[in-house]
Design an enzyme around this catalytic site. Structure first.
Site, short mmCIF file in Angstrom:
data_model
loop_
_atom_site.label_atom_id
_atom_site.label_comp_id
_atom_site.label_asym_id
_atom_site.label_seq_id
_atom_site.Cartn_x
_atom_site.Cartn_y
_atom_site.Cartn_z
N TYR A 1 28.48 -10.12 4.64
CA TYR A 1 29.01 -11.36 5.22
C TYR A 1 27.88 -12.28 5.68
O TYR A 1 27.84 -12.70 6.82
CB TYR A 1 29.96 -11.05 6.37
CG TYR A 1 30.95 -9.96 6.04
CD1 TYR A 1 31.89 -10.14 5.04
CD2 TYR A 1 30.91 -8.74 6.71
CE1 TYR A 1 32.79 -9.13 4.71
CE2 TYR A 1 31.81 -7.73 6.40
CZ TYR A 1 32.74 -7.93 5.40
OH TYR A 1 33.62 -6.93 5.08
N HIS B 1 31.24 -11.65 16.37
CA HIS B 1 30.60 -12.94 16.57
C HIS B 1 30.04 -13.44 15.25
O HIS B 1 29.97 -12.68 14.28
CB HIS B 1 29.50 -12.89 17.65
CG HIS B 1 28.23 -12.24 17.22
ND1 HIS B 1 28.08 -10.87 17.08
CD2 HIS B 1 27.01 -12.77 16.92
CE1 HIS B 1 26.84 -10.60 16.71
NE2 HIS B 1 26.18 -11.73 16.61
#
Length: 168
Positions: free
Chosen positions: A146, A58
């Site tokens: 990230y 997600h």
């Protein structure tokens, strides 16, 4: 069924977008494909990414749309489609999705929240940057590769030890 969404032209929005199969780490395994998909859509449909963190299954993002523009759903549809097309067609697709020409990579829906004010924005940015720690992907927010937290630290907006120990 028609879902109610907030459509504020030029608005700032928080999103949660999830894979259909949350056991697959496709987003981090194919981070370059996701980044390219976002770049391509931003080139044609500009928006500013204020914060973002991508987990294996997600992601969370805060976007600011251009004045007079509220078409975030178009942008997400294009990003999801570009990412899905770039992956090998190995996923199982239900009959319902096949008839709608949908890939089985993403959940059909996503969560969106229109940011109301500076405090709301700050809370959502913090949520995004802490999310990898919350899910056990990193011990400190700065350890997760990230995440936009690295941009915030480089710009001096957050210390490298934000919500964690001092970085070595």
């Amino acid at each position: 069924m028609r879902y109610r969404r907030a459509w504020v032209p030029g608005g700032t929005y928080f999103f949660t977008v999830t894979l259909a199969d949350r056991s697959q780490p496709l987003l981090t395994e194919h981070i370059d494909v996701l980044r390219q998909s976002v770049r391509e859509v931003r080139a044609r449909h500009p928006f500013i990414i204020l914060a973002m963190a991508v987990m294996p299954e997600h992601l969370h993002a805060i976007w600011q749309l251009p004045e007079g523009d509220s078409a975030y759903s178009t942008r997400w549809a294009l990003i999801k489609a570009a990412f899905s097309r770039a992956l090998l067609p190995s996923e199982q697709i239900s009959l319902s999705r096949h008839l709608k020409r949908e890939h089985g990579v993403w959940q059909r829906r996503y969560w969106e929240h229109c940011i109301r004010d500076a405090d709301d924005l700050s809370r959502h940015i913090d949520y995004i940057h802490f999310n990898p720690v919350k899910h056990g992907y990193a011990k400190r927010p700065i350890d997760w590769p990230y995440s936009s937290i690295h941009r915030y630290v480089r710009a001096g907006l957050l210390p490298s030890d934000w919500a964690g120990e001092t970085a070595e």
